[in-house]
Scaffold this active site. Structure first.
Site, mmCIF file in Angstrom:
data_model
loop_
_atom_site.group_PDB
_atom_site.id
_atom_site.type_symbol
_atom_site.label_atom_id
_atom_site.label_comp_id
_atom_site.label_asym_id
_atom_site.label_seq_id
_atom_site.Cartn_x
_atom_site.Cartn_y
_atom_site.Cartn_z
ATOM 1 N N PHE A 147 0.857 -1.180 0.000
ATOM 2 C CA PHE A 147 0.000 0.000 0.000
ATOM 3 C C PHE A 147 0.890 1.226 0.000
ATOM 4 O O PHE A 147 1.551 1.528 0.989
ATOM 5 C CB PHE A 147 -0.945 0.054 1.199
ATOM 6 C CG PHE A 147 -1.859 1.244 1.141
ATOM 7 C CD1 PHE A 147 -3.017 1.204 0.382
ATOM 8 C CD2 PHE A 147 -1.546 2.427 1.785
ATOM 9 C CE1 PHE A 147 -3.848 2.312 0.285
ATOM 10 C CE2 PHE A 147 -2.363 3.536 1.697
ATOM 11 C CZ PHE A 147 -3.524 3.484 0.942
ATOM 12 N N ASP A 232 9.616 2.938 1.580
ATOM 13 C CA ASP A 232 8.426 3.722 1.917
ATOM 14 C C ASP A 232 8.226 3.646 3.427
ATOM 15 O O ASP A 232 7.701 2.674 3.954
ATOM 16 C CB ASP A 232 7.208 3.169 1.176
ATOM 17 C CG ASP A 232 5.945 3.977 1.445
ATOM 18 O OD1 ASP A 232 5.925 4.745 2.424
ATOM 19 O OD2 ASP A 232 4.964 3.801 0.694
ATOM 20 N N LYS A 261 2.875 11.570 6.668
ATOM 21 C CA LYS A 261 2.048 11.382 7.853
ATOM 22 C C LYS A 261 2.601 12.113 9.075
ATOM 23 O O LYS A 261 2.342 13.290 9.257
ATOM 24 C CB LYS A 261 1.835 9.894 8.106
ATOM 25 C CG LYS A 261 1.019 9.219 6.990
ATOM 26 C CD LYS A 261 0.563 7.849 7.377
ATOM 27 C CE LYS A 261 -0.170 7.147 6.228
ATOM 28 N NZ LYS A 261 -1.396 7.820 5.812
#
Length: 409
Positions: A147, A232, A261
Site C-alpha cells: 500500500f 516507503d 504522515k
C-alpha cells in the site's frame, strides 16, 4: 438554505454527509469534535482512546503543545510563498530532516502519495541519466500486498482489487513479486530495473513484518544489480517502530526514503523524499514541483517534528511500550486472538473469524471507548500515539480482552 438552531448530533452529522460527500472511506460511526493527547471526544462529549493515531500521522498525539506552538508562531508570520520564491523556514527544515534520516538532500512535498510519486519519478530519471537504461524502458520492482497510496500510477502496481477495479488503464513499468521473498526479488531485477520500492513493514496488509535479514537482503540485491533501494517509511517511520526509521532495525541505508504522515505532526500535510545527493541531484528546475511543497507553515511544523525526534524520547517510548503491547497481545492468543505481529507501538491483530470481522470488532471496541481500524478480514491494527502511557495502553488491552470475551458468549 436553512441551518438547524441547535448543535447537530453524531447521527445527524453522519446523515448529513451522505448526499454531499463521495464515498471514498467507510469510517466508524463516531463524530470527533475535539482531541488532546491520546484522547478524542465526540460531539456528545463521549471520550475515546485513540489507538489508530491517524494511520501514524499523529505519532505525537493530538495537538502536541510544541507542534501547535510552532504552527501558531508561523501563522502569525507567513504561510505560503509557493516555490516561485525562497522562504526563510525551508533550509532549516531540509537540513534537520536530512541529518535525522542520515541522507544528503530532501525533496519536500505534501501528501504521502505525492512522496511516492516523486520517488518513482526520481528513480526513473536516475535510471535514464545515470544507469543508462534506454528511454521509457525503466522498471520498478514492488511487493505484492503493498500500500503506497491511491493515485492512478500507484494503484497500477497494487494487488488489492478494491483499489484497482474500475480505474484502468494502468501505468506500465512495474514488476510485482511476493513480499519477504528474496529469491523472487533477485529473479525480477535486471538491467532495466531503476529501483526496488518496498515498505519495511506492510501496514495496510496487516502490519506484516518481514523475516530478519530481508531488508539487508534487499539492500544487497539492489547494490549488486546497480539499482536503487527506495523505502516507503510513510507509516513505519518517524519513531513508530522504536527507531527513527524501520530500516534501522537491520542497520540498512536505502538510497531514497519516503516520509509523510507524522512529519506534519497531525497539523498540516507534510511529506518528503530524503536521499543521496547523486540520486536526488538528477532533478533539474522545472522537472518536478509542488506549489505547497515546502511551504513555510509546513516547514515550521516539520522542523518542530524533527526536533522532537532528535531527542530520541519517542523512539525509546515506542520500543519500551512496544514490549508491553507485545506481551499483552501474546496473553490473548488462544483467547480470541489467532495471531499477531508487533514492532514498537504498531501491531496487526488477527482475531478469530468466528468472533466477527475486523470491522465488527472495531465497532465493539468503539463502544468500549477505544478506537482502532480494521484492515482485511478479521484483522485490526493498533497504532497508538507514541505519547500513550503504560496505564492507558493496559486499559486498551483490557478493552480488547473484554470485547473478545464478550464476543464468544
Amino acid at each position: 438554505m436553512t441551518t438547524t438552531a441547535h448543535p447537530r448530533t453524531s447521527a445527524e452529522l453522519i446523515r448529513a454527509e451522505q448526499p454531499v460527500l463521495a464515498h471514498n472511506y467507510h469510517p466508524l460511526p463516531v463524530v470527533v469534535a475535539r482531541a488532546e493527547g491520546v484522547w478524542m471526544e465526540d460531539v456528545e462529549g463521549r471520550r475515546y482512546l485513540d489507538l489508530l493515531a491517524g494511520y501514524s500521522a499523529l505519532n505525537f498525539g493530538h495537538r502536541h503543545p510544541a507542534l501547535v506552538a510552532a504552527a501558531h508562531r508561523q501563522l502569525d508570520r507567513l504561510t505560503l510563498t509557493s516555490r516561485a520564491f525562497h522562504n526563510d523556514r525551508l533550509a532549516l527544515f531540509a537540513e534537520r530532516l536530512a541529518a535525522l534520516t542520515g541522507m544528503d538532500m530532501v525533496l519536500p512535498m505534501n501528501t504521502g502519495a505525492e512522496a511516492v510519486e516523486s520517488g518513482i519519478k526520481v528513480a526513473r530519471k536516475w535510471a535514464y541519466d545515470v544507469k543508462g537504461v534506454p528511454a521509457d524502458k525503466a522498471t520498478i520492482v514492488v511487493a505484492a500486498d503493498n500500500f503506497h497510496g491511491r493515485t492512478t500510477t500507484i494503484v497500477s502496481f497494487s494487488t488489492d482489487e478494491t483499489a484497482r477495479a474500475g480505474f484502468g488503464p494502468f501505468t506500465p513499468g512495474f514488476r510485482i513479486v511476493p513480499y519477504n521473498d528474496l529469491a523472487a526479488l533477485r529473479a525480477a531485477v535486471d538491467e532495466t530495473t531503476a529501483a526496488v520500492l518496498i515498505e519495511p513493514i506492510q501496514g495496510e496488509a496487516g502490519v506484516l513484518i518481514p523475516d530478519d535479514g530481508y531488508l539487508a537482503g534487499v539492500r544487497e540485491v539492489t547494490r549488486r544489480a546497480g539499482c536503487l533501494f527506495v523505502a516507503d517509511e510513510i507509516q513505519s517511520g518517524l519513531g513508530r517502530t522504536g527507531h527513527t526509521l524501520a530500516v534501522r532495525h537491520e542497520a540498512v541505508m536505502p538510497d531514497l526514503v519516503l516520509l509523510g504522515k507524522a512529519l506534519g505532526g497531525g497539523i498540516v500535510p507534510v511529506s518528503a523524499v530524503a536521499g543521496r545527493r547523486e540520486v536526488l541531484g538528477v532533478l533539474r528546475p522545472g522537472e518536478h514541483g509542488s506549489t505547497f511543497g515546502g511551504n513555510p507553515l509546513a516547514a515550521a511544523v516539520g522542523t518542530a517534528v524533527v526536533e522532537l525526534l532528535e531527542t530520541g524520547e519517542y523512539q525509546r517510548r515506542a520500543a519500551e511500550l512496544g514490549v508491553l503491547l507485545r506481551d499483552g497481545l501474546a496473553a490473548l492468543v488462544g483467547r480470541g486472538v489467532v495471531d499477531f505481529r508487533a514492532r514498537g507501538l504498531w501491531a496487526g491483530v488477527d482475531v478469530d473469524p468466528a468472533l466477527g470481522t475486523g470491522r465488527e470488532i472495531s465497532e465493539r471496541l468503539m463502544r468500549e471507548g477505544v478506537l482502532v481500524k480494521d484492515t482485511h478480514g478479521s484483522t485490526i491494527r493498533l497504532a497508538p500515539p507514541l505519547t500513550i502511557t503504560a496505564e492507558e495502553l493496559r486499559g486498551a488491552l483490557g478493552a480488547l480482552a473484554k470485547v473478545l470475551g464478550a464476543s464468544r458468549r
